[in-house]
Design a protein around this motif. Structure first.
Motif: not given
Lengths: 303, 269
Positions: A3, A31-32, A66, A78-79, A150, A177-180, B1-2, B4
């Protein structure tokens, strides 16, 4: 694929004629995170990205985006992507270029937002063909982010940018990155990886030769090495405090240590006949070069 | 962070994720936007577009008015033949030059690769270039129809419309030819390849000059000849061959050459 993994290359080999561009490469984007893929020119960084984007197919192994094949349109919605070489239509104005790319995405930002985010608002009405190299890179960056991706692939994003523009790109990337958002960045600027990356993957000769967090990489590459001829055995030295690794060969013992001073003191105390003592402190750049060279001459040298 | 971004929570099932669902209206809009900017960029490159945009009507005025105006005034058949010939010339240009050379340039400079990496809807770039070519043929036909009275040619409104529509649709086989050239030629060599096909096709398709009987086999395999006959038939003028055959040849050329070009593009990007 778990995941947390947004994009993945597993055991990928890619040949161009007789040249092996990627050799059993494994790479995953979590992720992130901001993953910096480092490597000298021709290391296979761009090829790895091309496989993840579905622009090329692996000879063996698999590429997933994904959890799906990168050839389908769904994962690509998504990219965002910024490639090294892409000459956009010179006749179209900057805002028009952004509007066109935004139309490909389900829920993009407005062109004005993308312009503001990337500091390109003053360029909005200029024809793309009249921009400087650095300005073109900034516009390409705006195209990469306009779809609210994403996952963002950036191939050498700051080449040709002045210091101010580069800072702007860095700030924007940190915000994303801060926004995910997850970001994959190829670069050969170590300072860029150091400034931005959560994780670094070093690629050389088409192989992944090291991966870890920036501090892990720094520990790996900024470590100090001690080389000496001694009557002590590797096993003896390995049990000492501060000693990380010990190997021995015809040149003597090769020790990496977190605190070289303590280890040197103890070496001198333990062996009166100690000879050829060298303490080697590699900088980030040198160690990076060393890491990438080691793939061609494995374990041969230790100076 | 995720935490968000709530959209991330459903990322395990990407097909269901709201972020990837693209409403049909937005997909259609993407095609329209692509076509709009493709046309706009061509209109903004007059040095590139002017030759195939203005040449047909300029040559028509030169031949049908200045050089042979008197002869044509006495021979309506010759007047129609000349008008149709330069109209077909107009239908050929945008597809072969505009489409073909642009594809070669974009392929070489990495733009098509970038668009393949981006989520551009399937074929949007190709369809945009076809629509751009058809728009340009419509502009060319408007200029030709406007010039027709100077060449002593009287067309009814219905005839003007039908000859325009046939030629606008007739741009497609030439788009396919241009596309095929663009899929293999470099940016520098594409104009030469296009001319190599374009110029002989004009002369050997009997659209401007009657061909000797022994050369008619070439006309039969040329899309320009079939479009010329189709356009003549569309206004009720005398034409050679069956309409169905002309349509079949033009559709066949379009499909076959587009398929070949797509296959080539899939291999080389």
């Amino acid at each position: 694929m778990n995941n947390h993994c947004l994009a993945e290359l597993s055991g990928v080999t890619k040949r161009f004629g007789s040249v092996v561009a990627l050799d059993q490469l494994d790479l995953e984007v979590r992720r992130g995170e901001l993953l910096a893929v480092l490597g000298p020119n021709g290391a296979g960084k761009t090829t790895a990205i091309s496989l993840l984007l579905g622009l090329q197919q692996p000879d063996s192994g698999s590429a997933r985006l994904f959890g799906q094949s990168p050839n389908g349109i769904e994962p690509r919605r998504q990219m965002g992507v910024m490639m090294q070489e892409a000459a956009l239509a010179p006749e179209l104005r900057v805002r028009e270029q952004i509007d066109m790319v935004a139309s490909y995405y389900p829920a993009p930002m407005t062109p004005d937002d993308a312009l503001a985010l990337t500091g390109t608002t003053p360029l909005a009405k200029r024809p793309y063909g009249k921009l400087s190299t650095g300005q073109k890179r900034q516009v390409q960056f705006a195209l990469a982010v306009v779809g609210r991706p994403q996952l963002l692939f950036l191939d050498e994003p700051t080449v040709g940018l002045d210091i101010q523009s580069r800072e702007m790109v860095w700030t924007t990337l940190r915000g994303l990155v801060g926004d995910g958002c997850s970001i994959v960045l190829t670069t050969h600027y170590l300072e860029e990886a150091e400034a931005l990356a959560d994780r670094v993957a070093v690629v050389a000769k088409g192989r992944l030769i090291a991966t870890g967090t920036v501090s892990e990489m720094r520990a790996l590459v900024v470590r100090k090495r001690i080389t000496c001829r001694t009557t002590l055995t590797a096993e003896q030295v390995a049990s000492w405090p501060d000693v990380q690794t010990v190997t021995s060969d015809q040149h003597g013992l090769h020790i990496t240590a977190s605190n070289t001073e303590n280890v040197v003191r103890r070496l001198l105390a333990a062996d009166d006949d100690l000879q050829d003592l060298e303490v080697d402190r590699a900088g980030l750049a040198e160690a990076f070069t060393e890491l990438t060279q080691e793939t061609t001459k494995p374990r041969e040298r230790t100076k | 962070m995720n935490q968000m971004n709530p959209a991330l929570a459903v990322r395990e099932h990407p097909d269901l994720a709201p972020a990837t669902a693209m409403p049909l209206a937005r997909v259609l809009r993407a095609y329209v936007v692509e076509a709009k900017y493709e046309s706009l960029r061509m209109l903004r490159a007059p040095a590139f577009a002017a030759p195939f945009l203005l040449l047909p009507v300029c040559l028509y005025l030169l031949f049908a008015v200045l050089l042979f105006g008197d002869a044509i005034a006495k021979d309506p058949k010759a007047g129609l033949f000349t008008f149709m010939g330069f109209s077909i010339l107009g239908a050929m240009g945008p597809g072969m030059f505009g489409f073909g050379i642009t594809v070669a340039v974009e392929r070489e400079q990495g733009l098509l690769k970038l668009k393949r990496a981006l989520p551009m809807p399937a074929g949007a770039s190709l369809i945009a270039k076809m629509l751009m070519s058809m728009l340009f043929v419509a502009i060319i036909m408007a200029s030709m129809v406007a010039a027709a009275p100077l060449g002593h040619l009287k067309l009814s409104a219905g005839q003007m419309l039908s000859v325009t529509l046939v030629n606008v649709a007739g741009a497609l086989p030439f788009c396919a030819l241009g596309f095929l050239i663009g899929s293999f030629a470099s940016a520098k060599s594409a104009p030469a390849f296009v001319n190599l096909l374009y110029l002989p096709m004009i002369y050997l398709s009997a659209i401007l000059f009657p061909l000797p009987k022994s050369m008619y086999w070439f006309a039969a395999i040329s899309p320009a000849y079939h479009l010329d006959q189709l356009a003549l038939a569309s206004i009720g003028a005398a034409s050679d061959g069956a309409t169905a055959i002309h349509v079949l040849v033009l559709a066949g050329v379009t499909l076959a050459f587009t398929a070949l070009a797509l296959r080539r593009m899939a291999r080389v990007g």
